[in-house]
Write a protein that holds these residues in place. Sequence first.
Motif, PDB file in Angstrom:
ATOM      1  N   VAL A  14      33.392 -32.336   1.902  1.00 34.68           N
ATOM      2  CA  VAL A  14      34.126 -30.866   1.459  1.00 34.68           C
ATOM      3  C   VAL A  14      35.091 -30.624   2.487  1.00 34.68           C
ATOM      4  CG1 VAL A  14      33.507 -28.274   1.976  1.00 34.68           C
ATOM      5  CG2 VAL A  14      31.858 -29.777   0.687  1.00 34.68           C
ATOM      6  N   GLU A  15      34.953 -31.270   3.761  1.00 31.86           N
ATOM      7  CA  GLU A  15      36.116 -31.220   4.892  1.00 31.86           C
ATOM      8  C   GLU A  15      37.391 -31.663   4.400  1.00 31.86           C
ATOM      9  OE1 GLU A  15      32.112 -30.306   6.564  1.00 31.86           O
ATOM     10  OE2 GLU A  15      32.842 -31.928   5.272  1.00 31.86           O
ATOM     11  N   GLU A  16      37.262 -32.882   3.664  1.00 26.89           N
ATOM     12  CA  GLU A  16      38.288 -33.753   3.004  1.00 26.89           C
ATOM     13  C   GLU A  16      38.965 -32.860   2.006  1.00 26.89           C
ATOM     14  OE1 GLU A  16      39.455 -37.946   1.094  1.00 26.89           O
ATOM     15  OE2 GLU A  16      37.399 -37.501   1.614  1.00 26.89           O
ATOM     16  N   PHE A  70      37.961 -22.439   2.797  1.00 31.89           N
ATOM     17  CA  PHE A  70      37.535 -23.074   1.483  1.00 31.89           C
ATOM     18  C   PHE A  70      36.423 -22.860   0.752  1.00 31.89           C
ATOM     19  CE2 PHE A  70      36.506 -27.124  -0.685  1.00 31.89           C
ATOM     20  CZ  PHE A  70      37.354 -27.088  -1.605  1.00 31.89           C
ATOM     21  N   ARG A  71      35.194 -23.006   1.778  1.00 34.29           N
ATOM     22  CA  ARG A  71      33.868 -22.668   1.280  1.00 34.29           C
ATOM     23  C   ARG A  71      33.739 -21.308   0.537  1.00 34.29           C
ATOM     24  NH1 ARG A  71      30.269 -26.677   3.400  1.00 34.29           N
ATOM     25  NH2 ARG A  71      31.234 -27.669   5.411  1.00 34.29           N
ATOM     26  N   LYS A  72      34.424 -20.292   1.409  1.00 30.87           N
ATOM     27  CA  LYS A  72      34.268 -18.961   0.928  1.00 30.87           C
ATOM     28  C   LYS A  72      34.917 -18.909  -0.677  1.00 30.87           C
ATOM     29  CE  LYS A  72      33.582 -16.718   5.417  1.00 30.87           C
ATOM     30  NZ  LYS A  72      34.209 -15.973   6.393  1.00 30.87           N
ATOM     31  N   LYS A  73      36.323 -19.470  -0.645  1.00 28.70           N
ATOM     32  CA  LYS A  73      36.957 -19.245  -1.719  1.00 28.70           C
ATOM     33  C   LYS A  73      36.316 -20.136  -2.926  1.00 28.70           C
ATOM     34  CE  LYS A  73      41.894 -20.030  -3.399  1.00 28.70           C
ATOM     35  NZ  LYS A  73      41.843 -18.222  -3.490  1.00 28.70           N
ATOM     36  N   PHE A  74      35.753 -21.329  -2.724  1.00 27.56           N
ATOM     37  CA  PHE A  74      35.076 -22.133  -3.787  1.00 27.56           C
ATOM     38  C   PHE A  74      33.613 -21.329  -4.345  1.00 27.56           C
ATOM     39  CE2 PHE A  74      32.656 -25.394  -5.625  1.00 27.56           C
ATOM     40  CZ  PHE A  74      33.591 -26.321  -6.087  1.00 27.56           C
ATOM     41  N   LYS A  75      33.038 -20.702  -3.360  1.00 29.80           N
ATOM     42  CA  LYS A  75      32.009 -19.931  -3.734  1.00 29.80           C
ATOM     43  C   LYS A  75      32.364 -18.739  -4.571  1.00 29.80           C
ATOM     44  CE  LYS A  75      27.531 -19.289  -3.369  1.00 29.80           C
ATOM     45  NZ  LYS A  75      26.734 -18.746  -2.176  1.00 29.80           N
ATOM     46  N   ALA A  76      33.279 -18.229  -4.224  1.00 31.82           N
ATOM     47  CA  ALA A  76      33.558 -17.033  -5.039  1.00 31.82           C
ATOM     48  C   ALA A  76      33.999 -17.365  -6.551  1.00 31.82           C
ATOM     49  CB  ALA A  76      35.071 -16.261  -4.382  1.00 31.82           C
ATOM     50  N   HIS A  77      34.611 -18.550  -6.545  1.00 25.83           N
ATOM     51  CA  HIS A  77      35.059 -19.218  -7.954  1.00 25.83           C
ATOM     52  C   HIS A  77      34.097 -19.734  -8.628  1.00 25.83           C
ATOM     53  CE1 HIS A  77      39.038 -18.126  -6.229  1.00 25.83           C
ATOM     54  NE2 HIS A  77      39.511 -18.163  -7.496  1.00 25.83           N
ATOM     55  N   GLU A  85      28.709 -21.035  -6.622  1.00 24.88           N
ATOM     56  CA  GLU A  85      27.837 -21.919  -5.448  1.00 24.88           C
ATOM     57  C   GLU A  85      28.523 -22.755  -4.715  1.00 24.88           C
ATOM     58  OE1 GLU A  85      25.988 -25.157  -7.830  1.00 24.88           O
ATOM     59  OE2 GLU A  85      27.478 -25.171  -9.451  1.00 24.88           O
ATOM     60  N   SER A  86      27.887 -23.264  -3.880  1.00 20.75           N
ATOM     61  CA  SER A  86      28.737 -23.914  -2.625  1.00 20.75           C
ATOM     62  C   SER A  86      29.603 -25.330  -3.337  1.00 20.75           C
ATOM     63  CB  SER A  86      27.643 -24.577  -1.741  1.00 20.75           C
ATOM     64  OG  SER A  86      26.672 -25.717  -2.036  1.00 20.75           O
ATOM     65  N   ILE A 128      30.122 -30.158  -6.222  1.00 17.63           N
ATOM     66  CA  ILE A 128      30.564 -31.529  -6.389  1.00 17.63           C
ATOM     67  C   ILE A 128      29.306 -32.685  -6.860  1.00 17.63           C
ATOM     68  CG2 ILE A 128      31.741 -33.518  -5.094  1.00 17.63           C
ATOM     69  CD1 ILE A 128      32.925 -31.224  -3.474  1.00 17.63           C
ATOM     70  N   LEU A 129      28.133 -32.397  -6.142  1.00 14.72           N
ATOM     71  CA  LEU A 129      27.051 -33.399  -6.567  1.00 14.72           C
ATOM     72  C   LEU A 129      26.803 -33.287  -8.047  1.00 14.72           C
ATOM     73  CD1 LEU A 129      24.327 -33.014  -3.659  1.00 14.72           C
ATOM     74  CD2 LEU A 129      25.874 -34.918  -4.162  1.00 14.72           C
ATOM     75  N   LYS A 130      26.637 -32.120  -8.494  1.00 16.15           N
ATOM     76  CA  LYS A 130      26.419 -32.058  -9.917  1.00 16.15           C
ATOM     77  C   LYS A 130      27.576 -32.420 -10.915  1.00 16.15           C
ATOM     78  CE  LYS A 130      23.717 -27.556  -9.574  1.00 16.15           C
ATOM     79  NZ  LYS A 130      23.845 -26.073 -10.048  1.00 16.15           N
ATOM     80  N   GLN A 131      28.944 -32.294 -10.588  1.00 17.21           N
ATOM     81  CA  GLN A 131      29.803 -32.953 -11.381  1.00 17.21           C
ATOM     82  C   GLN A 131      29.695 -34.489 -11.175  1.00 17.21           C
ATOM     83  OE1 GLN A 131      31.391 -30.530 -13.122  1.00 17.21           O
ATOM     84  NE2 GLN A 131      30.156 -29.334 -12.158  1.00 17.21           N
ATOM     85  N   LYS A 132      29.582 -35.131 -10.071  1.00 21.82           N
ATOM     86  CA  LYS A 132      29.550 -36.604 -10.002  1.00 21.82           C
ATOM     87  C   LYS A 132      28.392 -37.147 -10.577  1.00 21.82           C
ATOM     88  CE  LYS A 132      32.446 -37.162  -5.942  1.00 21.82           C
ATOM     89  NZ  LYS A 132      32.478 -37.735  -4.370  1.00 21.82           N
ATOM     90  N   SER A 133      27.152 -36.143 -10.842  1.00 25.64           N
ATOM     91  CA  SER A 133      26.091 -36.913 -11.322  1.00 25.64           C
ATOM     92  C   SER A 133      26.510 -36.862 -13.051  1.00 25.64           C
ATOM     93  CB  SER A 133      24.734 -35.832 -11.080  1.00 25.64           C
ATOM     94  OG  SER A 133      25.033 -34.556 -11.728  1.00 25.64           O
TER      95      SER A 133
END
Length: 281
Positions: free
Chosen positions: A197-199, A211-218, A221-222, A227-232
Amino acid sequence: MNRLYNERYKSFDQYVSDQEIGFTKWDLTEGESLNRELIDHNHIFFILNGSVKISCNEFHDRIFKAGEMVFIPKSASFTGETLEASLIINHSFENPLNICDKAMMESLAPLSDTIAYRFQPLAIRPPLDHFLELFVSYLDDGVRCSHLFQAKQSEIFVLFRLYYTRLENATFFYPLIGKSVDFKSFVMANYLKVESVEEFARLGGYNVSTFRKKFKAHFNESAYQWILKQKSKHIKYKISIENVAFKDIMDEYGFATPAHFNEYCKTHFGMTPSQLRESLK
């Protein structure tokens, strides 16, 4: 072909469109592959004749036929082939071009919570069918003008707004719609390229907290969990392809040992890679 037009046009090389962005016509024979490095852009396949079989992310072997269109989002795991001779117009694009198109996509965001996305086609109906017939003529004449392609992309989105319902648009463009089209496009283009997430935050020019706040708003979820779900989904897709070796999947997604890969699959899919591949046949 309009030879006079073609002769004059060839003297204006600066107007030739990028081959990866715009419109292309695919006149394909039975059994021909559609796998053409699609992941860097969004694509709409307008199927004018024939039929095709497409797998995209977690959706496998879906059949699409003449008179239908299908949206392939950027970064998707994708394979496809024709089931019979087919004529397809492929429209590839990075983002909606103008403010009105972006506003439409962003206005559809509240509907995303009510939709169960199923990677379904949308019918090509008038006047979109007439638009495509004209575009076939342009492409047959060798037109590659970026200005025309940009104008026609805007026109397509006008047709979507005018002749398709909000629910139809939200269902069709589900992977693209969001509270900020630009932010979602950035996320979809890059989530497979980052290790943390940092990268991800640095890549977008954000501090990690913002970034974490903006991502959660859109995404509701965190960033880490999303990202884990998408990669899976991508891993499951690769496992479903019988001629892809497990070692190649391990190398691509950073699994150090077969035991690590097995444990991941048991945790996320409830079975070993071999069992999962067998179940997906």
